[in-house]
Design a protein around this motif. Structure first.
Motif, PDB file in Angstrom:
ATOM      1  N   MET A 184      50.889 -19.737  -4.144  1.00  0.00           N
ATOM      2  CA  MET A 184      49.496 -18.892  -3.412  1.00  0.00           C
ATOM      3  C   MET A 184      48.461 -19.693  -3.096  1.00  0.00           C
ATOM      4  SD  MET A 184      46.864 -16.009  -5.208  1.00  0.00           S
ATOM      5  CE  MET A 184      48.339 -14.915  -5.497  1.00  0.00           C
ATOM      6  N   ARG A 236      38.301 -19.111   0.214  1.00  0.00           N
ATOM      7  CA  ARG A 236      38.469 -18.045  -0.389  1.00  0.00           C
ATOM      8  C   ARG A 236      37.909 -16.710   0.128  1.00  0.00           C
ATOM      9  NH1 ARG A 236      37.785 -22.436  -4.060  1.00  0.00           N
ATOM     10  NH2 ARG A 236      39.410 -22.832  -5.449  1.00  0.00           N
ATOM     11  N   ASP A 256      44.388 -17.023  -0.084  1.00  0.00           N
ATOM     12  CA  ASP A 256      44.862 -15.856  -0.709  1.00  0.00           C
ATOM     13  C   ASP A 256      44.307 -15.450  -1.844  1.00  0.00           C
ATOM     14  OD1 ASP A 256      46.935 -15.502   1.421  1.00  0.00           O
ATOM     15  OD2 ASP A 256      48.444 -16.730   0.339  1.00  0.00           O
ATOM     16  N   GLN A 257      43.175 -16.720  -2.169  1.00  0.00           N
ATOM     17  CA  GLN A 257      42.668 -16.298  -3.376  1.00  0.00           C
ATOM     18  C   GLN A 257      41.172 -15.699  -3.206  1.00  0.00           C
ATOM     19  OE1 GLN A 257      42.547 -19.803  -5.927  1.00  0.00           O
ATOM     20  NE2 GLN A 257      44.642 -20.232  -5.334  1.00  0.00           N
ATOM     21  N   SER A 312      42.370  -9.355 -10.626  1.00  0.00           N
ATOM     22  CA  SER A 312      43.405 -10.598 -11.067  1.00  0.00           C
ATOM     23  C   SER A 312      44.686 -10.003 -11.015  1.00  0.00           C
ATOM     24  CB  SER A 312      42.910 -10.841 -12.549  1.00  0.00           C
ATOM     25  OG  SER A 312      43.148  -9.940 -13.554  1.00  0.00           O
ATOM     26  N   ALA A 329      45.583 -10.530  -7.047  1.00  0.00           N
ATOM     27  CA  ALA A 329      45.141 -11.709  -6.425  1.00  0.00           C
ATOM     28  C   ALA A 329      44.650 -12.942  -7.379  1.00  0.00           C
ATOM     29  CB  ALA A 329      43.988 -11.495  -5.320  1.00  0.00           C
ATOM     30  N   GLY A 330      44.845 -14.065  -7.093  1.00  0.00           N
ATOM     31  CA  GLY A 330      44.209 -15.281  -7.975  1.00  0.00           C
ATOM     32  C   GLY A 330      42.632 -15.079  -7.722  1.00  0.00           C
ATOM     33  N   LYS A 358      38.823 -17.059  -8.532  1.00  0.00           N
ATOM     34  CA  LYS A 358      37.660 -17.765  -9.136  1.00  0.00           C
ATOM     35  C   LYS A 358      36.602 -17.150  -9.405  1.00  0.00           C
ATOM     36  CE  LYS A 358      35.238 -22.202  -8.317  1.00  0.00           C
ATOM     37  NZ  LYS A 358      34.926 -23.267  -7.248  1.00  0.00           N
TER      38      LYS A 358
END
Length: 281
Positions: A1, A57, A5-6, A31, A34-35, A37
């Motif tokens: 990924m 992001r 894409d996060q 979550s 998608a990834g 942070k």
């Protein structure tokens, strides 16, 4: 990924205090698709630093209307608002503005809209001090209480909250509540309202309130109200691209957050000036 894409998920402290369980649920839904942070800022400075370090992001804010307005303001001042698609999961004390913009107000539905929805261009107002307006602004000219037009609109619940005070964005009382405590939220005198250089209200007229909202076709919608005893409210409306208000020191409310006092302020409409992820494509 890839990083693009996060998601960068900024969780406003008011959302964490107001409904930590809904915050957890929203993060779980995000979550799963998608990834993430996740950033947990504790003050405005940390919020701004986290926003500035988002990189490529996709930006998601978990918070209320105040968090939304703060984020849009920061993006505008970075000069990246027009190229950033913002996503919101509304959690907090006040989410009526988010609801009026079309964002689901239930945590699961809002998080799914982040993953499955699409960015939609929306109009906004920008003033001559680099401030932004999403839902609307009000200038109270009567007894010091922000007036709400008959029929309500996105500011009704926000302004009702203003009248009752309440917890602040960072836990120290809202800007509006602090302004009311100082007794400075009242127009001391009369104001002149100009729309595209044409005078709509002059200083010789005593009005109850002035409201400005982003309207259709890239125009500002202006509403001036008078309170006529025994008759009810008298209203004058106008449309234009640029609205200027001047006169004695006045305080104004942007999406129910107090600003001023100033002697002159000018707002211009920016058609499609920002993007918000909404369900349904």
């Amino acid at each position: 990924m890839s990083v693009s894409d996060q998601l960068l998920v900024l969780v406003d402290p008011v959302a964490r205090r107001h409904d930590g369980e809904s915050v957890r649920i929203a993060k779980d839904v995000l979550s799963a698709g998608a990834g993430l942070k996740v950033c947990l800022p504790n003050n405005p400075e940390e919020f701004a630093r986290s926003l500035a370090r988002r990189g490529n992001r996709r930006l998601v804010v978990i918070g209320d209307d105040h968090a939304l307005l703060r984020t849009v303001t920061l993006l505008h001042r970075e000069r990246v608002l027009a190229t950033t698609v913002l996503s919101l999961v509304p959690i907090g004390h006040e989410v009526s503005l988010a609801k009026s913009l079309g964002v689901p107000t239930e945590a699961v539905g809002a998080a799914r809209a982040v993953l499955e929805g699409a960015g939609r261009r929306l109009d906004l107002l920008v003033d001559d001090s680099d401030g932004v307006v999403l839902g609307g602004l009000r200038i109270p000219c009567g007894d010091g209480t922000p007036a709400v037009a008959a029929g309500g609109g996105p500011l009704r619940a926000l302004l009702a909250r203003v009248r009752g005070g309440g917890a602040g964005v960072w836990g120290a009382g809202t800007p509006v509540a602090r302004a009311r405590g100082r007794g400075q939220d009242r127009v001391r005198g009369r104001v002149r309202v100009e729309v595209d250089g044409r005078t709509v209200v002059d200083l010789g007229e005593v009005v109850e309130s002035v409201g400005v909202t982003p309207g259709a076709g890239g125009l500002c919608e202006v509403e001036v109200r008078w309170a006529d005893a025994g008759v009810g409210a008298r209203v004058r409306r106008a449309r234009g691209r640029v609205v200027s208000v001047s006169g004695a020191d006045f305080r104004y409310y942007v999406d129910a957050v107090a600003s001023g006092p100033v002697r002159r302020r000018t707002w211009s409409c920016r058609p499609g000036g920002w993007s918000l992820t909404l369900p349904g494509g």
